[in-house]
Each structure stands twice: as C-alpha cells, then as structure tokens.
Write a protein that holds these residues in place. Sequence first.
Motif, PDB file in Angstrom:
ATOM      1  N   GLY A 153      -7.009  -4.203   4.246  1.00 45.07           N
ATOM      2  CA  GLY A 153      -6.312  -5.295   4.916  1.00 45.07           C
ATOM      3  C   GLY A 153      -6.381  -6.580   4.109  1.00 45.07           C
ATOM      4  N   ALA A 154      -7.554  -6.890   3.576  1.00 43.65           N
ATOM      5  CA  ALA A 154      -7.718  -8.104   2.767  1.00 43.65           C
ATOM      6  C   ALA A 154      -6.941  -7.997   1.454  1.00 43.65           C
ATOM      7  N   LEU A 155      -7.015  -6.845   0.795  1.00 45.49           N
ATOM      8  CA  LEU A 155      -6.282  -6.657  -0.459  1.00 45.49           C
ATOM      9  C   LEU A 155      -4.772  -6.707  -0.236  1.00 45.49           C
ATOM     10  N   ARG A 156      -4.332  -6.136   0.854  1.00 42.64           N
ATOM     11  CA  ARG A 156      -2.900  -6.094   1.175  1.00 42.64           C
ATOM     12  C   ARG A 156      -2.352  -7.506   1.371  1.00 42.64           C
TER      13      ARG A 156
ATOM     14  N   ASN B 113     -17.502   0.675   2.164  1.00 45.10           N
ATOM     15  CA  ASN B 113     -17.619   1.440   3.414  1.00 45.10           C
ATOM     16  C   ASN B 113     -16.696   0.893   4.508  1.00 45.10           C
ATOM     17  N   ASP B 114     -15.762   0.022   4.131  1.00 49.34           N
ATOM     18  CA  ASP B 114     -14.890  -0.617   5.121  1.00 49.34           C
ATOM     19  C   ASP B 114     -13.427  -0.523   4.690  1.00 49.34           C
ATOM     20  N   PRO B 115     -12.805   0.658   4.822  1.00 45.90           N
ATOM     21  CA  PRO B 115     -11.425   0.787   4.338  1.00 45.90           C
ATOM     22  C   PRO B 115     -10.436  -0.135   5.049  1.00 45.90           C
TER      23      PRO B 115
ATOM     24  N   THR C 271       0.577  -3.400  -6.253  1.00 50.48           N
ATOM     25  CA  THR C 271       0.641  -2.103  -5.587  1.00 50.48           C
ATOM     26  C   THR C 271      -0.750  -1.494  -5.507  1.00 50.48           C
ATOM     27  N   LEU C 272      -1.149  -1.167  -4.290  1.00 52.03           N
ATOM     28  CA  LEU C 272      -2.390  -0.455  -4.034  1.00 52.03           C
ATOM     29  C   LEU C 272      -1.987   0.991  -3.790  1.00 52.03           C
ATOM     30  N   LEU C 273      -2.423   1.889  -4.646  1.00 53.57           N
ATOM     31  CA  LEU C 273      -1.962   3.270  -4.617  1.00 53.57           C
ATOM     32  C   LEU C 273      -3.060   4.207  -4.142  1.00 53.57           C
ATOM     33  N   ILE C 274      -2.783   4.905  -3.056  1.00 51.19           N
ATOM     34  CA  ILE C 274      -3.689   5.930  -2.541  1.00 51.19           C
ATOM     35  C   ILE C 274      -3.217   7.255  -3.112  1.00 51.19           C
ATOM     36  N   LEU C 275      -4.070   7.917  -3.869  1.00 57.24           N
ATOM     37  CA  LEU C 275      -3.743   9.229  -4.416  1.00 57.24           C
ATOM     38  C   LEU C 275      -4.499  10.271  -3.615  1.00 57.24           C
TER      39      LEU C 275
ATOM     40  N   VAL D 207       0.867  -1.176   0.000  1.00 56.10           N
ATOM     41  CA  VAL D 207       0.000   0.000   0.000  1.00 56.10           C
ATOM     42  C   VAL D 207       0.904   1.226   0.000  1.00 56.10           C
ATOM     43  N   VAL D 208       0.756   2.053  -1.027  1.00 55.52           N
ATOM     44  CA  VAL D 208       1.577   3.249  -1.200  1.00 55.52           C
ATOM     45  C   VAL D 208       0.663   4.467  -1.152  1.00 55.52           C
TER      46      VAL D 208
END
Length: 182
Positions: free
Chosen positions: A105-108, A98-100, A114-118, A4-5
Amino acid sequence: MNRVVFSAMMSLDAMFDGTGEGAERIDWFRADQEWFDYSVETLDAADILLFGRITFDGMAGFWPDQSDAVAERMNAIDKIGFSRTPRTTTWRNATISNDPVGEVGALRAGDGGTLLILGSAGLAATLSEHHLIDEYRLAFNPVVLGAGVALFRPGTPRLEMERTGVRLFASGIVEIRLQPQP
C-alpha cells in the motif's frame, strides 16, 4: 501512483502449480525463446519485484547461480519477499517484510513505477482482497493438469475484470491482461 501488476502462468484448468516437488511443479511451463525475450522485456519494465515466501525461496535458491539475461535482471532489481516468520536473505537487492498490505500500500502510493508480482498466488490473493492489484497478466499454457494448486483459492471475493489486452505466443501460450473493476 505506482502500479501493482500480478503476472502468473496457469494451466487451462486454472492451476498455478502442478503436483510434485520442486521443478516438477512447473515442468509444464512452455518457456521458449519468445517467452524468454518477453520475460526480459517484462523485467526491464519493473521497478520492484514482489514475492510470497514460497516463490521467494524458490527464486532466491535458483537465480543467483544463473547467468543469462533474465538472471541478470532478476538479481539486479530490488525485490521484497513477504513472510510471516522472521527470516533473512542473502539474495542481492532483496529484503524481507512481514506486512504485505501495509508495505505494498505504501509503495503503491509512490510515483510512476511498476511493482511486479511474479507467481506468488497467496500474496496476490491477499493483495486482491485489499484492492491493491492494478493489473492481472494471466498466461494460459495449452495444458490441462487435472490436479495442482488453483490460482484463485476457494473463498476469493468476486472480482470483476475488464480485458485490456491479449498476447499470443507461437508456443500456444495466451496472455490475457485484465484490470479489476470497482
């Protein structure tokens, strides 16, 4: 494990958003051709984009009508917008959750992407509190805003970081890459 970036622009006085409405909140960003090329490179390395509600709404209202290389990637890649209130979206390849903490957590726990938060400082704060961000990419613009929305909100737990990289841009932007320490 997926990484997670978190990637965000900020001013020298640590503001994430300026004051005002709409585009004037980010009119201080220095987005030249070098930054554009870097944005394409960053999106090409991402597998899923993650957004908080406010950023998601802004992106979903802007990118579908654009047609450059960044827009092509923004519209094609899988995206998740997080919102506490039920909602739908018409943005291509986008879903709403609705459940970040549970979803990220599951995706990670998945393999090698790479999961990218912009942007999305609120989402990043929530995920930081649960130790779900593996890398922070903070791009400092050479501007002091004097007012706005701070990237790290008051009460954020202490985060010890180790610098893993620095990138200098001709525009004066300095991106610092940091990894949280246990």
